[in-house]
Design a protein around this motif. Structure first.
Motif, PDB file in Angstrom:
ATOM      1  N   LEU A  44      -6.932   1.845  -2.886  1.00 30.65           N
ATOM      2  CA  LEU A  44      -6.964   2.146  -1.455  1.00 30.65           C
ATOM      3  C   LEU A  44      -8.147   3.050  -1.127  1.00 30.65           C
ATOM      4  O   LEU A  44      -8.825   2.854  -0.114  1.00 30.65           O
ATOM      5  CB  LEU A  44      -5.646   2.809  -1.040  1.00 30.65           C
ATOM      6  N   PHE A  45      -8.393   4.043  -1.980  1.00 28.73           N
ATOM      7  CA  PHE A  45      -9.562   4.916  -1.798  1.00 28.73           C
ATOM      8  C   PHE A  45     -10.843   4.091  -1.813  1.00 28.73           C
ATOM      9  O   PHE A  45     -11.737   4.286  -0.982  1.00 28.73           O
ATOM     10  CB  PHE A  45      -9.588   5.970  -2.909  1.00 28.73           C
ATOM     11  N   ASN A  46     -10.943   3.154  -2.730  1.00 26.64           N
ATOM     12  CA  ASN A  46     -12.120   2.296  -2.833  1.00 26.64           C
ATOM     13  C   ASN A  46     -12.318   1.489  -1.555  1.00 26.64           C
ATOM     14  O   ASN A  46     -13.438   1.376  -1.035  1.00 26.64           O
ATOM     15  CB  ASN A  46     -11.942   1.370  -4.038  1.00 26.64           C
ATOM     16  N   SER A  47     -11.244   0.919  -1.024  1.00 26.64           N
ATOM     17  CA  SER A  47     -11.335   0.103   0.187  1.00 26.64           C
ATOM     18  C   SER A  47     -11.728   0.936   1.398  1.00 26.64           C
ATOM     19  O   SER A  47     -12.551   0.497   2.222  1.00 26.64           O
ATOM     20  CB  SER A  47      -9.994  -0.587   0.449  1.00 26.64           C
ATOM     21  N   VAL A  48     -11.161   2.133   1.516  1.00 26.82           N
ATOM     22  CA  VAL A  48     -11.481   3.006   2.654  1.00 26.82           C
ATOM     23  C   VAL A  48     -12.950   3.411   2.622  1.00 26.82           C
ATOM     24  O   VAL A  48     -13.631   3.394   3.658  1.00 26.82           O
ATOM     25  CB  VAL A  48     -10.563   4.252   2.641  1.00 26.82           C
ATOM     26  N   VAL A  49     -13.460   3.758   1.450  1.00 28.53           N
ATOM     27  CA  VAL A  49     -14.870   4.139   1.334  1.00 28.53           C
ATOM     28  C   VAL A  49     -15.772   2.958   1.681  1.00 28.53           C
ATOM     29  O   VAL A  49     -16.792   3.113   2.363  1.00 28.53           O
ATOM     30  CB  VAL A  49     -15.181   4.670  -0.083  1.00 28.53           C
ATOM     31  N   ASN A  50     -15.404   1.759   1.244  1.00 27.78           N
ATOM     32  CA  ASN A  50     -16.188   0.564   1.573  1.00 27.78           C
ATOM     33  C   ASN A  50     -16.239   0.336   3.079  1.00 27.78           C
ATOM     34  O   ASN A  50     -17.297  -0.010   3.633  1.00 27.78           O
ATOM     35  CB  ASN A  50     -15.595  -0.670   0.892  1.00 27.78           C
ATOM     36  N   VAL A  51     -15.107   0.527   3.755  1.00 31.80           N
ATOM     37  CA  VAL A  51     -15.066   0.348   5.216  1.00 31.80           C
ATOM     38  C   VAL A  51     -15.942   1.391   5.905  1.00 31.80           C
ATOM     39  O   VAL A  51     -16.685   1.077   6.847  1.00 31.80           O
ATOM     40  CB  VAL A  51     -13.616   0.433   5.725  1.00 31.80           C
ATOM     41  N   ILE A  52     -15.890   2.626   5.433  1.00 29.52           N
ATOM     42  CA  ILE A  52     -16.713   3.689   6.020  1.00 29.52           C
ATOM     43  C   ILE A  52     -18.198   3.375   5.855  1.00 29.52           C
ATOM     44  O   ILE A  52     -18.995   3.517   6.795  1.00 29.52           O
ATOM     45  CB  ILE A  52     -16.366   5.050   5.379  1.00 29.52           C
ATOM     46  N   SER A  79     -17.365  -2.440  -4.624  1.00 28.74           N
ATOM     47  CA  SER A  79     -16.562  -3.550  -5.154  1.00 28.74           C
ATOM     48  C   SER A  79     -17.373  -4.321  -6.192  1.00 28.74           C
ATOM     49  O   SER A  79     -17.684  -5.501  -6.020  1.00 28.74           O
ATOM     50  CB  SER A  79     -16.116  -4.470  -4.014  1.00 28.74           C
ATOM     51  N   PHE A 105      -3.757  10.529  -5.117  1.00 31.89           N
ATOM     52  CA  PHE A 105      -5.163  10.649  -4.738  1.00 31.89           C
ATOM     53  C   PHE A 105      -5.754  11.923  -5.347  1.00 31.89           C
ATOM     54  O   PHE A 105      -6.862  11.896  -5.901  1.00 31.89           O
ATOM     55  CB  PHE A 105      -5.294  10.683  -3.213  1.00 31.89           C
ATOM     56  N   ILE A 117       0.831  -1.215   0.000  1.00 30.95           N
ATOM     57  CA  ILE A 117       0.000   0.000   0.000  1.00 30.95           C
ATOM     58  C   ILE A 117       0.859   1.255   0.000  1.00 30.95           C
ATOM     59  O   ILE A 117       0.446   2.312  -0.475  1.00 30.95           O
ATOM     60  CB  ILE A 117      -0.944  -0.016   1.226  1.00 30.95           C
TER      61      ILE A 117
END
Length: 318
Positions: free
Chosen positions: A292-300, A249, A77, A53
């Motif tokens: 990484l942006f995609n994963s962070v938004v999914n977690v939020i 995703s 980003f 990452i």
């Protein structure tokens, strides 16, 4: 067994605690052995690669390596946020993701309730097998079937429509139709398989509830509304939380295989854009930043939906 008293409470000594832990470990040893391969795979393929990452914050060069490449902070980003593809990919990804939830989430529940109402054993088995089978069709074969069925020249639907003198439009070239093609074909393929967990939840309902409802004069619809749906709610909410955490995703393989230059405006999602940027244009840092942006938004989103579910239904993952 040695013990000691502290503040009026009985506390086990460290030796006795270790003895109890050792007994539990020995008793569950076969289960831990079965779990070991999964843990190894999880560490090798999910945790060890996490160090990569760091290239999202660097101008990565394979010649310089992960740690030798210059640090650039949030440059990649910002580059993605300012690109013309940002609005397009976010819109398409959210459209397909939310569409999939709105259509693909309630239908397995309805199918499970319908299957649960079937009383003829043989017909019920045939019905279940028929709805489960499409799940085992590979993504590539499924996309090939879609292309054959929807071909405007010699596709299945084109030949059927030609019998009544109607010309088949080129649906796959229409960007606005891509999300419907993706979602409804996905529903057809997986609705039966997704209903299994709801069938399991229905089978666990105490039969005395139905007997009491029958004695009170309740019909089938009333039993569904007042017994089946309320008792399915905890299971449904847990699955909804998990699906909401993957809203960005959208399946990469299926989108890429159905994608063409004509429908690109409606089919370019984050996962396909990451593939093109990273593996076709060799912009590794930018593609990692987007991922990484995609994963962070999914977690939020996952945490937000989990919090809402906990407040409204008292059901949550945490």
């Amino acid at each position: 067994m040695k013990t000691k008293v502290e503040d009026g409470s009985l506390v086990l000594s460290n030796r006795s605690k270790q003895s109890i832990f050792g007994k539990k470990l020995k008793k569950s040893a076969p289960l831990y052995v079965l779990l070991l391969p999964s843990i190894i795979l999880l560490i090798c393929f999910f945790y060890i690669p996490l160090y990569g990452i760091v290239i999202a914050f660097k101008d990565y060069s394979p010649a310089l390596g992960f740690w030798g490449s210059p640090w650039v902070g949030f440059k990649h980003f910002i580059q993605f946020f300012n690109s013309y593809q940002f609005d397009l990919t976010i819109k398409n990804t959210l459209t397909i993701g939310l569409y999939s939830i709105l259509v693909g989430f309630p239908l397995p529940i309805a199918l499970a309730i319908l299957c649960n109402q079937i009383r003829v054993g043989m017909f019920k088995k045939v019905f279940q097998v028929t709805t489960y089978l499409p799940h085992f069709i590979s993504t590539m074969v499924m996309c090939g079937m879609i292309l054959i069925f929807l071909s405007p020249s010699n596709g299945l639907f084109a030949n059927l429509l030609s019998l009544i003198g109607v010309e088949m439009p080129n649906i796959l070239s229409n960007p606005s139709a891509f999300s419907s093609i993706y979602v409804w074909s996905d529903v057809w393929q997986h609705v039966g398989w997704d209903s299994i967990i709801f069938l399991a939840a229905l089978s666990a309902i105490n039969p005395t509830y139905y007997e009491a409802a029958t004695m009170d004069g309740a019909g089938k619809l009333q039993k569904i509304l007042h017994i089946d749906l309320p008792l399915l709610l905890p299971t449904a909410m847990i699955l909804l939380i998990l699906r909401a955490g993957n809203v960005l995703s959208v399946g990469f393989e299926k989108v890429l295989l159905l994608q063409n230059p004509l429908n690109l405006a409606g089919s370019e999602v984050i996962s396909t854009y990451v593939y093109k940027v990273g593996l076709q244009n060799f912009e590794y840092s930018l593609s990692t930043a987007i991922g990484l942006f995609n994963s962070v938004v999914n977690v939020i989103i996952l945490l937000l939906v989990n919090w809402i579910s906990k407040r409204l239904t008292k059901t949550s993952l945490l």
